[in-house]
Design a protein around this motif. Structure first.
Motif, PDB file in Angstrom:
ATOM      1  N   HIS A 124      -9.957  38.717 -27.987  1.00 13.46           N
ATOM      2  CA  HIS A 124     -11.015  38.435 -28.907  1.00 13.46           C
ATOM      3  C   HIS A 124     -11.733  37.594 -29.274  1.00 13.46           C
ATOM      4  O   HIS A 124     -10.544  36.578 -28.821  1.00 13.46           O
ATOM      5  N   ARG A 125     -12.393  37.370 -29.568  1.00 13.76           N
ATOM      6  CA  ARG A 125     -13.282  36.353 -29.458  1.00 13.76           C
ATOM      7  C   ARG A 125     -12.472  34.797 -30.692  1.00 13.76           C
ATOM      8  O   ARG A 125     -11.878  35.748 -32.534  1.00 13.76           O
ATOM      9  N   GLY A 126     -11.708  33.916 -30.305  1.00 13.99           N
ATOM     10  CA  GLY A 126     -11.500  33.045 -31.657  1.00 13.99           C
ATOM     11  C   GLY A 126      -9.981  32.959 -31.595  1.00 13.99           C
ATOM     12  O   GLY A 126      -8.899  32.694 -32.235  1.00 13.99           O
ATOM     13  N   GLU A 127      -9.947  33.934 -30.891  1.00 14.48           N
ATOM     14  CA  GLU A 127      -7.983  34.112 -30.807  1.00 14.48           C
ATOM     15  C   GLU A 127      -7.573  33.696 -29.999  1.00 14.48           C
ATOM     16  O   GLU A 127      -7.509  32.901 -28.683  1.00 14.48           O
ATOM     17  N   ASN A 128      -5.845  33.888 -30.357  1.00 19.01           N
ATOM     18  CA  ASN A 128      -4.612  32.906 -29.170  1.00 19.01           C
ATOM     19  C   ASN A 128      -3.747  34.006 -28.798  1.00 19.01           C
ATOM     20  O   ASN A 128      -3.389  34.654 -29.624  1.00 19.01           O
ATOM     21  N   LEU A 129      -4.381  34.625 -27.823  1.00 14.84           N
ATOM     22  CA  LEU A 129      -2.792  35.802 -26.790  1.00 14.84           C
ATOM     23  C   LEU A 129      -2.355  35.402 -26.074  1.00 14.84           C
ATOM     24  O   LEU A 129      -2.553  34.341 -25.379  1.00 14.84           O
ATOM     25  N   ALA A 130      -1.087  35.316 -26.294  1.00 21.73           N
ATOM     26  CA  ALA A 130      -0.107  35.184 -25.521  1.00 21.73           C
ATOM     27  C   ALA A 130       0.198  36.444 -23.937  1.00 21.73           C
ATOM     28  O   ALA A 130       0.370  37.534 -24.615  1.00 21.73           O
ATOM     29  N   VAL A 131       0.431  35.817 -22.853  1.00 21.74           N
ATOM     30  CA  VAL A 131       0.704  37.375 -22.122  1.00 21.74           C
ATOM     31  C   VAL A 131       2.178  36.884 -21.877  1.00 21.74           C
ATOM     32  O   VAL A 131       2.144  35.852 -20.938  1.00 21.74           O
ATOM     33  N   LEU A 132       2.815  37.310 -22.002  1.00 20.96           N
ATOM     34  CA  LEU A 132       4.419  37.683 -22.222  1.00 20.96           C
ATOM     35  C   LEU A 132       4.904  38.021 -20.555  1.00 20.96           C
ATOM     36  O   LEU A 132       4.917  39.491 -20.284  1.00 20.96           O
ATOM     37  N   GLY A 133       5.917  37.437 -19.710  1.00 17.03           N
ATOM     38  CA  GLY A 133       6.324  38.291 -18.813  1.00 17.03           C
ATOM     39  C   GLY A 133       7.351  37.056 -18.029  1.00 17.03           C
ATOM     40  O   GLY A 133       7.382  36.102 -18.170  1.00 17.03           O
ATOM     41  N   LYS A 134       7.914  38.131 -16.957  1.00 15.09           N
ATOM     42  CA  LYS A 134       9.323  37.571 -16.126  1.00 15.09           C
ATOM     43  C   LYS A 134       8.616  36.743 -15.464  1.00 15.09           C
ATOM     44  O   LYS A 134       7.521  36.751 -14.609  1.00 15.09           O
ATOM     45  N   SER A 135       9.473  35.482 -14.910  1.00 19.25           N
ATOM     46  CA  SER A 135       8.792  35.162 -13.194  1.00 19.25           C
ATOM     47  C   SER A 135       8.051  36.413 -12.531  1.00 19.25           C
ATOM     48  O   SER A 135       9.292  37.438 -12.013  1.00 19.25           O
ATOM     49  N   GLY A 136       7.847  35.872 -12.146  1.00 22.34           N
ATOM     50  CA  GLY A 136       7.030  36.988 -10.996  1.00 22.34           C
ATOM     51  C   GLY A 136       6.800  37.967 -10.913  1.00 22.34           C
ATOM     52  O   GLY A 136       6.755  39.163 -10.623  1.00 22.34           O
ATOM     53  N   LEU A 187       9.038  30.944 -25.151  1.00 28.20           N
ATOM     54  CA  LEU A 187       9.431  31.560 -26.943  1.00 28.20           C
ATOM     55  C   LEU A 187       8.769  31.220 -27.445  1.00 28.20           C
ATOM     56  O   LEU A 187       7.935  31.287 -28.379  1.00 28.20           O
ATOM     57  N   LYS A 188       9.310  29.597 -27.211  1.00 26.53           N
ATOM     58  CA  LYS A 188       8.707  28.516 -28.232  1.00 26.53           C
ATOM     59  C   LYS A 188       6.451  28.502 -28.223  1.00 26.53           C
ATOM     60  O   LYS A 188       6.166  28.559 -29.632  1.00 26.53           O
ATOM     61  N   CYS A 189       6.399  28.265 -26.994  1.00 25.50           N
ATOM     62  CA  CYS A 189       4.907  28.636 -26.889  1.00 25.50           C
ATOM     63  C   CYS A 189       5.045  29.461 -27.688  1.00 25.50           C
ATOM     64  O   CYS A 189       3.639  28.948 -27.841  1.00 25.50           O
ATOM     65  N   VAL A 190       4.717  30.204 -27.585  1.00 24.44           N
ATOM     66  CA  VAL A 190       4.203  31.640 -27.324  1.00 24.44           C
ATOM     67  C   VAL A 190       4.870  31.579 -29.148  1.00 24.44           C
ATOM     68  O   VAL A 190       3.520  32.153 -30.024  1.00 24.44           O
ATOM     69  N   LYS A 191       5.399  31.608 -30.189  1.00 31.47           N
ATOM     70  CA  LYS A 191       5.552  31.827 -31.402  1.00 31.47           C
ATOM     71  C   LYS A 191       4.513  30.477 -31.905  1.00 31.47           C
ATOM     72  O   LYS A 191       3.540  30.993 -32.907  1.00 31.47           O
ATOM     73  N   LEU A 192       4.479  29.519 -31.093  1.00 34.19           N
ATOM     74  CA  LEU A 192       3.829  28.842 -32.082  1.00 34.19           C
ATOM     75  C   LEU A 192       2.402  28.748 -31.605  1.00 34.19           C
ATOM     76  O   LEU A 192       1.280  28.413 -32.548  1.00 34.19           O
ATOM     77  N   ARG A 223      -1.256  36.979 -31.067  1.00 34.46           N
ATOM     78  CA  ARG A 223      -0.736  38.557 -30.350  1.00 34.46           C
ATOM     79  C   ARG A 223      -0.357  38.013 -29.249  1.00 34.46           C
ATOM     80  O   ARG A 223      -0.958  37.072 -29.053  1.00 34.46           O
ATOM     81  N   ILE A 224       1.277  39.268 -28.539  1.00 32.02           N
ATOM     82  CA  ILE A 224       1.225  38.997 -28.086  1.00 32.02           C
ATOM     83  C   ILE A 224       1.173  40.159 -26.750  1.00 32.02           C
ATOM     84  O   ILE A 224       1.398  41.236 -27.785  1.00 32.02           O
ATOM     85  N   ALA A 225       1.155  40.132 -25.655  1.00 28.39           N
ATOM     86  CA  ALA A 225       1.208  41.194 -24.666  1.00 28.39           C
ATOM     87  C   ALA A 225       2.317  40.813 -23.674  1.00 28.39           C
ATOM     88  O   ALA A 225       2.575  39.973 -22.906  1.00 28.39           O
ATOM     89  N   MET A 226       2.944  42.245 -24.045  1.00 27.44           N
ATOM     90  CA  MET A 226       3.520  41.894 -22.732  1.00 27.44           C
ATOM     91  C   MET A 226       3.936  42.858 -21.601  1.00 27.44           C
ATOM     92  O   MET A 226       2.558  44.130 -21.415  1.00 27.44           O
ATOM     93  N   ASP A 257       1.737  41.565 -33.164  1.00 25.26           N
ATOM     94  CA  ASP A 257       3.050  39.621 -33.204  1.00 25.26           C
ATOM     95  C   ASP A 257       4.016  39.296 -33.025  1.00 25.26           C
ATOM     96  O   ASP A 257       4.570  40.081 -32.733  1.00 25.26           O
ATOM     97  N   PHE A 258       4.384  37.879 -33.170  1.00 25.01           N
ATOM     98  CA  PHE A 258       5.761  37.373 -32.185  1.00 25.01           C
ATOM     99  C   PHE A 258       6.699  38.481 -32.731  1.00 25.01           C
ATOM    100  O   PHE A 258       7.803  38.968 -33.237  1.00 25.01           O
ATOM    101  N   GLU A 259       7.108  38.745 -34.813  1.00 22.24           N
ATOM    102  CA  GLU A 259       7.500  38.523 -35.419  1.00 22.24           C
ATOM    103  C   GLU A 259       7.724  40.256 -34.865  1.00 22.24           C
ATOM    104  O   GLU A 259       9.482  40.920 -35.249  1.00 22.24           O
TER     105      GLU A 259
END
Lengths: 243, 267, 330
Positions: A29-41, A203-208, A212-215, A226-228
């Motif tokens: 979405h506009r203006g949001e910080n979305l983190a995509v979290l996943g294992k290496s590879g 994780l620290k980067c994601v948290k800060l 919103r986080i996508a796995m 969200d993180f929590e």
């Protein structure tokens, strides 16, 4: 306010026998910080490169700012890329050029007609945003890892993009430097109101940074939240990330 | 189990030849893409000039030195045999023909492949693994045009010029070598050289260096452009760029000689 | 940016140097082959051209003046050769010049040699056809040389026989070596001189008598004054005087002859020997023989070199093998 700038539907990509992305869906979405979290590879980098058009997916749909990225010709692709910043994992600074030339490169390439004074002003402003005005005439090889990352960020910012894609922005940096980068990411959003897609496993980067986080697990978007919310998830495939 | 080992050998060979053929096909597509893209705007003229400087001008000392030594040594080696037959006055003609037709172009191209092929392979390879090529792509630059077309075109244009200058240096070396044994005037020596040459010696020789230059450039770029597996891949790209382009030079030389032979140019 | 400009200058110098060298060498070659100069065309006909091709040099008095531009077969015995000649030669080559095929060195390229013809003729113009001369090929040369060799062998054999016969002929040598001959000649000369002296005496006496007769009278006077008689007498006297003169000349010749014989006897052993001793003749004969010898030696050396030559080695080996086979089969 829930306008989407990037929307991905059913994205699939296979390398050889390895199905990296399998019907992946995601909306930024506009203006949001979305983190995509996943294992290496797990295909995070493939995902982000599909978005910018560096890798062509096998199937699926990518819409950026209302345009279908997969149906564009080269000129249209270049036009849309002006609005997308990309921070490479390895910074991708041009070794043979000074910091100034590195920053001028996207300005010159995107066929803007700019006066030299204007170019200089834009370069210095971008460097000021990352606090490295003094490094303007240095070569990339003379810079430390954190400085390089900031110069790369400055190069991304110089075109004032609406969306920034961060590919592992804190990987390979010491904790203090990564904190500086995280702060910059947040400052940029505050200053320019950009939407950001952050690919990371830090994780620290994601948290800060992330709203919103996508796995990304097994090639598709396992869950968003969200993180929590995710940290307290009991899903056995999610909890290892937060332990 | 001899049967199994034989089967293994077949497997390995077929697998390797498959890889080889695949590589040939990819290289051909890459080369074809060069020809498709090099005339289309936009033109990376500044980068082309810069590459001409790096590829052409900066290679001159190396190719010039080897050419000089080659001319000198060729003359000194020929001298005893020519004396034996009492035709030492034919040395300028022989050396002239040898240098202009074959030694100059091929030797210079090989030195060029060693220097430029490896540097292009390594440069593009490291750009590839540090995502600089991707960064160019997203910066509104066609990296193929910016990197591959400029370098290949530059080496295609510069190698003939290098060869011409190296040929001249080589002939001068030969003149000095000839003067070790007998006094010849500069003018007489070059008259004899040019008397034995015809235009049909120079033109095919220059034309084939265009192909050599193209081969070195395109192979170096190809190897660099498709580098993978990190820094180790960069070294491999540089190495195989030199090996493949050197072999390619000989193959092209053979082809060109066959064609010019068929055309009956040397009359 | 400053640096970049400087590099561009260097690059420019580099590129221009290369292009300059290329153009220079093409120009030199073009000049060699008359590619750029506008020449005029001459033609000539040959029976055969022995491998002459387009681009071969044309020479006038040994100087390169043009090149062959075409070799065409007109019919089964005539081959037309077209030549492009330097324009400067328009005021040199005349229409009666003769073209001949030649070789640049022993094994070099074919060339067309134009040599001036005899006598006056207008200058040749474009399109003229020059007369041609059959070439002197190495093969022909060798054939002639072999014939010459045979002839010389015959001549020397005959010469030797002649000399031998002269030397052994007793009469001839006696005649030539006879010392009395000159003495006889001398004696005869002496006799002649004496005879003329006597004649002279007689003449003076006669004239004295005559004057007496003029002045005196008597029978003799009348006899003498008879004009007819006087005329006869005058003729007689004149004749005597003529005899005297020719006798003088004869004496002179005999003298000379005697002298020569004398000299011959003094310095040589007779004219036959002198003939053989003619140093110039013997020297020439000697050198001729030497040359012939040298020629054959050089030829055999050439053949040897050819045999060693890698190009022909196979051919000669084949030849040897064939020979061996032949002898074996016999």
């Amino acid at each position: 306010m829930n306008e989407s700038v990037i929307s991905i539907r059913g994205l699939s990509k296979t390398f050889g026998t390895n199905r990296v992305l399998d019907h992946f869906d995601l909306v930024l979405h506009r203006g949001e910080n979305l983190a995509v979290l996943g294992k290496s590879g797990s295909g995070k980098s493939v995902l982000i490169k599909c978005i910018i058009g560096l890798i062509r997916p096998d199937e699926g749909n990518i819409e950026v700012l209302g345009q279908n990225m997969l149906n564009l010709n080269r000129e249209e692709l270049d036009d849309i890329r002006v609005k997308i910043g990309f921070l490479f994992q390895s910074n991708a600074l041009y070794d043979s050029m000074t910091v100034r030339d590195n920053l001028e490169f996207p300005l010159r390439r995107h066929s803007f007609r700019l006066a030299p004074a204007e170019v200089n002003h834009m370069v210095m402003e971008a460097l000021r945003n990352v606090g490295l005005e003094h490094a303007v005439d240095m070569m990339p090889a003379e810079l430390s890892g954190g400085m390089r990352k900031r110069i790369a960020l400055a190069r991304t910012l110089i075109l004032k993009p609406e969306i920034i894609l961060y590919d592992e922005p804190t990987t390979g940096l010491d904790p203090i430097t990564s904190l500086e980068i995280i702060n910059l990411i947040n400052a940029i959003r505050g200053k320019f109101g950009t939407s950001s897609l952050i690919i990371t496993h830090d994780l620290k980067c994601v948290k800060l940074t992330a709203d919103r986080i996508a796995m990304l697990i097994d090639g598709h978007c396992h869950v968003t939240g969200d993180f929590e919310g995710l940290r307290s998830s009991s899903d056995e495939r999610i909890s290892p990330f937060f332990s | 189990m001899p049967g199994l080992s034989k089967w293994n050998a077949v497997m390995i060979i077929s697998k390797n030849s498959g890889v080889f053929l695949q590589e040939i096909g990819e290289l051909s597509r890459f080369a074809a893409r060069f020809w498709r893209e090099w005339l289309r705007p936009r033109y990376e003229f500044r980068e082309f000039i810069r590459q001409c400087f790096v590829i052409g001008y900066k290679s001159l000392p190396l190719t010039g030195l080897t050419a000089f030594i080659m001319g000198l040594v060729l003359t000194m080696q020929l001298h005893p045999s020519m004396i034996y037959y009492g035709v030492e006055s034919l040395i300028p003609s022989m050396v002239g023909i040898a240098i202009v037709r074959e030694v100059g172009p091929v030797l210079t191209a090989l030195i060029f492949a060693g220097k430029i092929g490896s540097s292009i392979g390594a440069e593009l390879g490291s750009m590839k693994v540090t995502e600089q090529i991707d960064a160019m792509e997203v910066s509104g630059t066609n990296p193929f045009k910016y990197l591959v077309v400029t370098r290949t075109a530059a080496s295609m244009v510069m190698l003939p010029i290098l060869v011409i200058i190296s040929d001249s240096i080589s002939l001068y070396g030969s003149y000095l070598g000839n003067n070790i044994y007998e006094r010849t005037t500069f003018i007489l020596f070059f008259r004899q050289v040019f008397d034995s040459l015809v235009v049909a010696d120079i033109i095919p020789a220059v034309i084939k260096t265009f192909f050599f230059g193209f081969a070195v450039g395109i192979i170096g770029c190809f190897k660099g452009y498709f580098t993978d597996k990190g820094t180790e891949g960069v070294g491999r790209a540089a190495n195989s760029a030199v090996v493949v382009s050197s072999v390619m030079i000989f193959i092209l030389d053979l082809v060109v000689v066959q064609i010019t032979d068929l055309m009956n140019l040397y009359d | 940016m400053q640096n970049q400009a400087f590099n561009t200058v260097k690059l420019g110098i580099f590129v221009l140097t290369g292009l300059f060298l290329l153009i220079l060498s093409l120009y030199i070659l073009g000049k060699n082959r008359n590619l750029f100069g506008v020449g005029f065309e001459l033609k000539t006909h040959f029976e055969e051209v022995n491998g002459l091709v387009t681009g071969n040099n044309v020479r006038y008095a040994g100087i390169d003046v043009g090149s062959v531009t075409g070799v065409d077969i007109l019919n089964d015995t005539v081959i037309e050769v077209a030549m492009s000649i330097d324009r400067k030669m328009r005021d040199i080559i005349r229409r009666n010049a003769v073209a001949a095929l030649g070789t640049d060195g022993l094994v070099g390229n074919r060339v067309v040699n134009i040599s001036p013809g005899k006598g006056e003729a207008p200058f040749a113009v474009s399109g003229d056809q020059l007369a041609s001369r059959k070439e002197v090929s190495t093969e022909n040369m060798l054939q002639t040389l072999s014939r010459t060799n045979e002839n010389i062998a015959v001549i020397t054999a005959e010469l030797r026989e002649v000399v031998h016969r002269i030397n052994t002929s007793a009469q001839l040598s006696e005649l030539l070596n006879d010392r009395t001959m000159s003495a006889d000649l001398k004696a005869s000369a002496e006799n002649l001189r004496r005879a003329t002296a006597k004649a002279s005496d007689l003449m003076s006496q006669a004239s004295g008598t005559l004057s007496l007769a003029y002045e005196g009278e008597g029978a003799l006077a009348t006899l003498l004054t008879d004009t007819a008689l006087a005329g006869d007498l005058r003729v007689a006297v004149q004749k005597i005087s003529e005899v005297e003169e020719s006798a003088d000349r004869l004496v002179l010749h005999i003298d000379e002859a005697a002298k020569m014989v004398n000299e011959n006897l003094q310095y040589g052993q007779g004219p036959a020997n002198a003939l053989l001793r003619d140093s110039l003749l013997t020297y020439r004969l000697h050198t001729t023989l030497e040359n012939v010898e040298k020629g054959t030696a050089a030829f055999s050396e050439n053949m040897e070199a050819l045999k060693q030559n890698f190009l022909f080695r196979r051919y000669f080996r084949k030849l040897e093998k064939a020979k061996k086979k032949e002898t074996e089969s016999r």
